[in-house]
Design a protein around this motif. Structure first.
Motif, short mmCIF file in Angstrom:
data_model
loop_
_atom_site.label_atom_id
_atom_site.label_comp_id
_atom_site.label_asym_id
_atom_site.label_seq_id
_atom_site.Cartn_x
_atom_site.Cartn_y
_atom_site.Cartn_z
N GLU A 177 -6.10 -6.77 -1.18
CA GLU A 177 -7.68 -6.86 -1.13
C GLU A 177 -8.51 -6.83 0.25
O GLU A 177 -9.33 -6.28 0.29
CB GLU A 177 -7.91 -8.65 -1.39
CG GLU A 177 -9.36 -8.96 -1.64
CD GLU A 177 -9.47 -10.21 -2.15
OE1 GLU A 177 -10.50 -10.79 -2.66
OE2 GLU A 177 -8.37 -11.08 -2.07
N THR A 230 0.74 -1.15 -0.11
CA THR A 230 -0.10 -0.23 -0.09
C THR A 230 0.94 1.31 0.07
O THR A 230 0.23 2.53 -0.47
CB THR A 230 -1.01 -0.08 1.24
OG1 THR A 230 0.00 -0.06 2.40
CG2 THR A 230 -2.03 -1.12 1.32
N LEU A 245 -10.72 -5.21 -7.99
CA LEU A 245 -10.36 -4.21 -6.95
C LEU A 245 -10.29 -2.92 -7.38
O LEU A 245 -10.63 -2.16 -6.33
CB LEU A 245 -8.98 -4.88 -6.21
CG LEU A 245 -9.05 -6.13 -5.73
CD1 LEU A 245 -7.62 -6.57 -5.24
CD2 LEU A 245 -9.85 -6.29 -4.67
N THR A 280 -12.45 -0.22 -5.43
CA THR A 280 -12.07 0.97 -4.98
C THR A 280 -12.57 2.30 -5.62
O THR A 280 -13.19 3.13 -4.57
CB THR A 280 -10.23 1.03 -5.32
OG1 THR A 280 -9.90 -0.19 -4.42
CG2 THR A 280 -9.90 2.15 -4.57
N MET A 310 -3.95 1.47 -6.14
CA MET A 310 -4.44 0.24 -7.41
C MET A 310 -3.99 0.45 -8.47
O MET A 310 -3.84 -0.49 -9.17
CB MET A 310 -6.21 0.41 -7.05
CG MET A 310 -6.59 0.32 -5.64
SD MET A 310 -6.57 -1.38 -5.06
CE MET A 310 -6.56 -2.33 -6.23
N LYS A 312 -15.79 2.37 -3.94
CA LYS A 312 -15.76 2.63 -2.54
C LYS A 312 -15.76 4.32 -2.35
O LYS A 312 -16.13 4.91 -1.62
CB LYS A 312 -14.93 2.08 -1.72
CG LYS A 312 -14.97 1.79 -0.30
CD LYS A 312 -13.75 1.14 0.14
CE LYS A 312 -13.65 1.28 1.67
NZ LYS A 312 -12.88 0.26 2.45
N VAL A 325 -8.87 -3.14 0.88
CA VAL A 325 -9.98 -2.41 -0.02
C VAL A 325 -11.34 -2.54 0.61
O VAL A 325 -11.98 -1.73 0.86
CB VAL A 325 -9.96 -3.22 -1.55
CG1 VAL A 325 -11.18 -2.88 -2.12
CG2 VAL A 325 -8.76 -2.53 -2.22
N SER A 359 -10.54 2.06 5.50
CA SER A 359 -8.97 1.81 4.79
C SER A 359 -8.61 2.98 4.18
O SER A 359 -9.20 3.81 3.32
CB SER A 359 -9.33 0.70 3.79
OG SER A 359 -9.99 0.92 2.60
#
Length: 358
Positions: A203, A124, A282, A286, A218, A289, A206, A211
């Motif tokens: 994962e 990350t 993902l 993301t 990503m 989200k 996410v 988070s």
């Protein structure tokens, strides 16, 4: 001609280390130059011209020259000695080639991409995960010339392993080409396994509440897996050609082992394809989200704006300079208005809270 030993016997042997004098400035691009007869390396320091002359005199010998990032003039001298095609030489100097296999008269030119996993604390926060390089191989009847680009793609340990297996080198330069391809595909497997751990961390991040991971990280992961995919996917066709008898320079007993390498590459390709699809999912998750978080923030802002509008309107009305206002001269008019405003704000707050806008 003896059968080629299994790949399992190649690893883990005690290897002999050859000591050579330091190369001159003119030969600094030549990492190593060895002559092999009956699978054994002849002693001494060899120049490219003397090496190929000795191999041809012995008839059953071959030369393995390793070069590291040579310039055009440096590689051109090697090309004149071994009769390498000018187009292949140009590709070897320029680098940044896709994995491929070309045939020029009695010489094969193969390009393989090398990869290295860059260790990091967390995917990350990493800026780079995969580093790539290239190995070009010129394969002839009595020689193999390898050209490396990238600091992580050294072949010295492979040379030592092969020299510890004379019956393997006795096959000829095609066994060296197989050893290089096998080593590179094994590195693909190691990198893909390390990548799997990073993807699991991503994962989990996410779908974790609150988070900190964003779309930028990503996209970095997506870019790195695409770089790995560019190295792995195009290599399938060259390996399949070598396994199917594309050229007589690769004998039958070596072709069967190229099939094994091709099987390993298929495993890596399937992994990389699945990682790519998972990262695409993902990335979408993301972005969804982030969009959901933005919508939640906008609802909170809207709810608080509606609550603040009540006292703003009340204060605005009673701030006007009129003589005839409701309860303007009443002793309890001001406290009553304040109570009405507070009550209205509280009711709105409860409504928004119930609807999860706050």
């Amino acid at each position: 001609m003896p059968a080629i030993p299994s790949l399992g016997n190649l690893r883990g042997r005690n290897n002999r280390r050859h000591q050579h004098p330091a190369p001159t400035e003119e030969q600094a691009h030549v990492v190593d130059c060895g002559v092999y007869v009956d699978g054994l390396r002849l002693p001494g320091q060899w120049s490219p011209v003397d090496a190929i002359t000795e191999a041809r005199r012995r008839r059953d010998g071959f030369v393995w020259i390793g070069l590291y990032e040579p310039g055009e003039e440096q590689l051109q001298g090697i090309a004149e000695v071994f009769g390498l095609h000018e187009l292949a030489v140009e590709d070897a100097v320029t680098a940044h080639q896709r994995p491929k296999l070309d045939r020029y008269d009695e010489t094969l030119f193969m390009v393989l991409k090398t990869v290295r996993y860059i260790a990091h604390e967390s995917p990350t926060t990493a800026n780079e995960i995969v580093e790539t390089g290239e190995i070009m191989a010129f394969l002839g009847k009595q020689f193999i010339v390898t050209v490396r680009h990238g600091k992580h793609s050294g072949l010295q340990s492979l040379r030592e392993e092969l020299e510890g297996q004379p019956d393997r080198l006795q096959i000829g330069p095609a066994a060296v080409l197989h050893g290089i391809a096998d080593r590179i595909v094994d590195s693909y497997l190691a990198v893909s396994e390390a990548f799997e751990g990073d993807i699991d961390v991503i994962e989990a991040s996410v779908f974790a509440p609150r988070s900190p991971i964003g779309a930028e990280q990503m996209y970095l992961m997506k870019r790195e897996i695409l770089e790995l995919r560019r190295a792995v996917m195009p290599l399938a066709v060259p390996l399949r050609r070598l396994a199917e008898g594309y050229t007589p320079l690769v004998p039958e007993q070596v072709r069967s082992y190229f099939r094994d390498v091709d099987d390993h590459l298929t495993t890596v390709s399937e992994r990389v394809a699945s990682y790519d699809e998972l990262l695409t999912t993902l990335v979408d998750a993301t972005l969804a989200k982030i969009s959901l978080q933005q919508n939640t923030d906008m609802r909170k802002i809207t709810a608080w704006a509606a609550i603040i509008a009540v006292p703003t309107m009340g204060v605005g009305v009673y701030g006007m300079n009129f003589d005839y206002m409701p309860e303007l001269h009443w002793r309890f008019g001001y406290p009553l208005v304040m109570c009405v405003i507070v009550t209205a704000c509280f009711i709105l707050y409860r409504i928004f809270r119930k609807n999860r806008w706050l």
